[in-house]
Design a protein around this motif. Structure first.
Motif, mmCIF file in Angstrom:
data_model
loop_
_atom_site.group_PDB
_atom_site.id
_atom_site.type_symbol
_atom_site.label_atom_id
_atom_site.label_comp_id
_atom_site.label_asym_id
_atom_site.label_seq_id
_atom_site.Cartn_x
_atom_site.Cartn_y
_atom_site.Cartn_z
ATOM 1 N N MET A 1 48.413 -10.667 -19.156
ATOM 2 C CA MET A 1 49.095 -11.155 -17.755
ATOM 3 C C MET A 1 50.961 -10.319 -17.626
ATOM 4 N N ASP A 2 51.197 -11.249 -18.356
ATOM 5 C CA ASP A 2 52.683 -10.812 -18.108
ATOM 6 C C ASP A 2 53.073 -10.009 -19.213
ATOM 7 N N ALA A 3 52.422 -9.695 -20.018
ATOM 8 C CA ALA A 3 52.623 -8.718 -20.524
ATOM 9 C C ALA A 3 52.641 -7.768 -20.232
ATOM 10 N N LEU A 5 53.214 -7.048 -16.671
ATOM 11 C CA LEU A 5 53.780 -6.655 -16.029
ATOM 12 C C LEU A 5 54.791 -6.316 -16.564
ATOM 13 N N LEU A 6 55.907 -6.873 -18.139
ATOM 14 C CA LEU A 6 56.876 -6.449 -18.670
ATOM 15 C C LEU A 6 56.149 -5.165 -19.134
ATOM 16 N N GLN A 9 57.123 -3.140 -15.814
ATOM 17 C CA GLN A 9 58.489 -3.055 -15.564
ATOM 18 C C GLN A 9 59.565 -2.005 -16.545
#
Length: 122
Positions: A1-3, A5-6, A9
């Protein structure tokens, strides 16, 4: 999930300035078109000025006959009011003096009958 969002971005950092520049270009084009419309509207209004002056002169020429018609209309209204008042007074007089009017009319008819009878005998 963090990937994710990055990644979003990174994409947003690159796309937002481009989309902002495109939106700014469209706003500039829209302002330019609006300015051209305002200029053409101003020219159209300037071209209408002689026509409006002619219309104003025509209205001034028409005003005198209209004033005369209004004067005649007021005069006719006054005549109508006076005539109505006179007929009202005549009707009131006739209703109050019906007996007297009938007696005088009958006497006048008898006089004319007597005159005709007198002429026939001669």
């Amino acid at each position: 999930m963090d990937a994710l969002l990055l990644a979003l971005q990174n994409v947003s950092e690159q796309l937002l300035p481009i989309l902002g520049a495109v939106a700014l270009i469209f706003v500039c084009i829209l302002l330019k078109k609006g300015w051209q419309v305002m200029d053409s509207l101003n020219d159209t209004i300037k071209n209408l000025d002689p026509t409006l002056k002619l219309v104003d002169q025509s209205m001034e020429k028409v005003q005198a006959p209209l004033d005369t018609a209004v004067k005649y209309s007021h005069s006719l209204d006054k005549v109508h009011d006076k005539t109505s008042a006179v007929f009202g007074k005549v009707a009131d007089f006739a209703s109050r003096n019906t007996d007297t009017i009938l007696e005088k009319a009958g006497a006048a008819l008898e006089d004319t009958d007597e005159k005709k009878a007198g002429e026939d005998h001669e």
